[in-house]
Design an enzyme around this catalytic site. Structure first.
Site, short mmCIF file in Angstrom:
data_model
loop_
_atom_site.label_atom_id
_atom_site.label_comp_id
_atom_site.label_asym_id
_atom_site.label_seq_id
_atom_site.Cartn_x
_atom_site.Cartn_y
_atom_site.Cartn_z
N GLY A 166 -30.00 51.44 28.00
CA GLY A 166 -29.14 50.38 27.52
C GLY A 166 -28.87 49.35 28.59
O GLY A 166 -29.06 48.14 28.39
N ASP A 167 -28.43 49.80 29.74
CA ASP A 167 -28.13 48.89 30.85
C ASP A 167 -29.36 48.06 31.23
O ASP A 167 -29.28 46.84 31.40
CB ASP A 167 -27.65 49.68 32.07
CG ASP A 167 -26.20 50.10 31.97
OD1 ASP A 167 -25.47 49.53 31.15
OD2 ASP A 167 -25.80 51.01 32.70
N LYS A 168 -30.49 48.73 31.41
CA LYS A 168 -31.67 48.03 31.93
C LYS A 168 -32.30 47.11 30.89
O LYS A 168 -32.71 45.98 31.21
CB LYS A 168 -32.69 49.04 32.44
CG LYS A 168 -32.20 49.80 33.68
CD LYS A 168 -33.29 50.64 34.30
CE LYS A 168 -33.75 51.77 33.44
NZ LYS A 168 -34.77 52.62 34.08
#
Length: 386
Positions: A166-168
């Site tokens: 999700g973050d990346k």
């Protein structure tokens, strides 16, 4: 001459989502100023390190930036930030919108001050919905966006992807959205408000192939692309290891069946075209796994090369620095730091005019505070609680 030389980015984000996005911009030549509270980004303490405040995860998403410490609870620090805004092209933050006005960083205030500013909200959820303003972390977003359910569909157990997907992923969405806003500004002369919500970004990412039959009304199939959800979609075991192979076209599968001594499958209606193979993908991959288990990795690599079927060895993470292609292309770089010694980094994946941008060191906490304040004509005292 990198494409973003001369662009200044103020990054008030922390952890991975925002910092990874701004690292991409730094790799492309932008002057990224990482604005940190006196205690610093929490990832400075995440993972192994040889120097306090310079942990592995921090190094991985903050290279090539400058760090300034501003205690935004103080008026002097807020004034310093506003002077920085006057010089900036982009301001990006992961602060919940409810808190922005209290510290004078709301959209209206900053856009009045600098109409050319690209103002970027890195949010968990799009504003206006019931989740708006709620805190979000990668695990939460993976659960809400269907990632954990995809794993359940394939393995039988709900679990997260074993990477902070999700973050990346959302960081890359943010980077290209910022570039688009900068391009628009070059045409119009005015900045934009860019909203990058994690949930919506990951739902869009997952549903590229997994929306599947839900595109139609009435639905023609359940959500989920069968080929990639097949439990047999994994590296194939050989007699001495694993191989990644991808017969895909009609010709690929015909050659594979004939090579394997399974000529009767060439005319099998389950496998004669891609539509049929998609319907019977579990049977197909199970047959392939059974066949491939009978030879060594080296034998299969040679065989697939001869048959012109895509295949490769399976690399483990600690083998990647020795991969012959990555070594030959000089992808990994080593920096020599006066305090930390030699440090290895994965390189910038893209090239501009046949050259890969250089990898630069991540900053110590507040390393560039005095330098940046001097550029602004501000004395350092009272801007940071240090």
């Amino acid at each position: 001459m990198l494409p973003l030389n001369g662009i200044r980015v103020l990054d008030l984000s922390t952890v991975v989502f925002g910092p990874y996005a701004s690292q991409v911009l730094a790799d492309y030549g932008a002057d990224v100023i990482k604005i940190e509270a006196p205690e610093g980004d929490s990832t400075r303490k995440t993972g192994p390190t040889t120097e306090a405040g310079m942990s592995a995860i921090f190094l991985g998403v903050n290279r090539g930036k400058r760090s300034i410490v501003l205690d935004l609870k103080t008026p002097a620090a807020r004034d310093a930030l506003l002077k920085l805004v006057d010089t900036a092209d982009v301001l990006m933050h992961s602060i919940r919108p409810q808190k922005l006005a209290a510290i004078g960083l709301d959209l209206e205030t900053l856009r009045q001050r600098n109409p050319r500013l690209v103002y970027v909200g890195l949010l968990g959820f799009s504003e206006g919905g019931p989740y708006g303003g709620m805190p979000a972390y990668d695990d939460i977003i993976q659960g809400l966006s269907g990632c954990a359910a995809l794993m359940e569909m394939q393995t039988g157990t709900p679990q997260y992807f074993p990477t902070i997907a999700g973050d990346k992923t959302c960081a890359l969405v943010a980077a290209h959205a910022i570039l688009a806003a900068l391009f628009k500004r070059e045409r119009t002369g005015t900045g934009s408000y860019v909203e990058v919500p994690m949930l919506e970004s990951m739902v869009a990412f997952n549903l590229v192939e997994h929306f599947y039959g839900q595109h139609f009304e009435p639905p023609l199939a359940k959500a989920g692309y069968p080929r990639v959800l097949n439990q047999w979609r994994r590296p194939y075991r050989t007699t001495d290891g694993y191989i990644c192979a991808m017969p895909y076209t009609d010709v690929h599968w015909k050659r594979f069946f004939l090579e394997s001594g399974r000529s009767e499958l060439v005319g099998d209606e389950r496998f004669t075209n891609i539509a049929a193979r998609t319907t019977h993908i579990v049977d197909l991959y199970e047959i392939a796994a059974d066949v491939i288990a009978g030879r060594s990795t080296k034998e299969w690599l040679a065989t697939f090369n001869r048959l012109e079927i895509p295949a490769s060895p399976m690399r483990r993470l600690d083998e990647l620095q020795q991969d012959e292609h990555l070594r030959e292309t000089g992808f990994f770089e080593t920096l020599s730091d006066p305090q930390m010694g030699k440090l290895a980094f994965p390189g910038v994946p893209v090239k501009f005019d046949h050259e890969r941008p250089p990898v630069r060191m991540a900053p110590r906490l507040g390393e560039h505070t005095e330098q940046i304040m001097t550029e602004l004509g501000i004395a350092k005292p009272h801007i940071a609680d240090d």
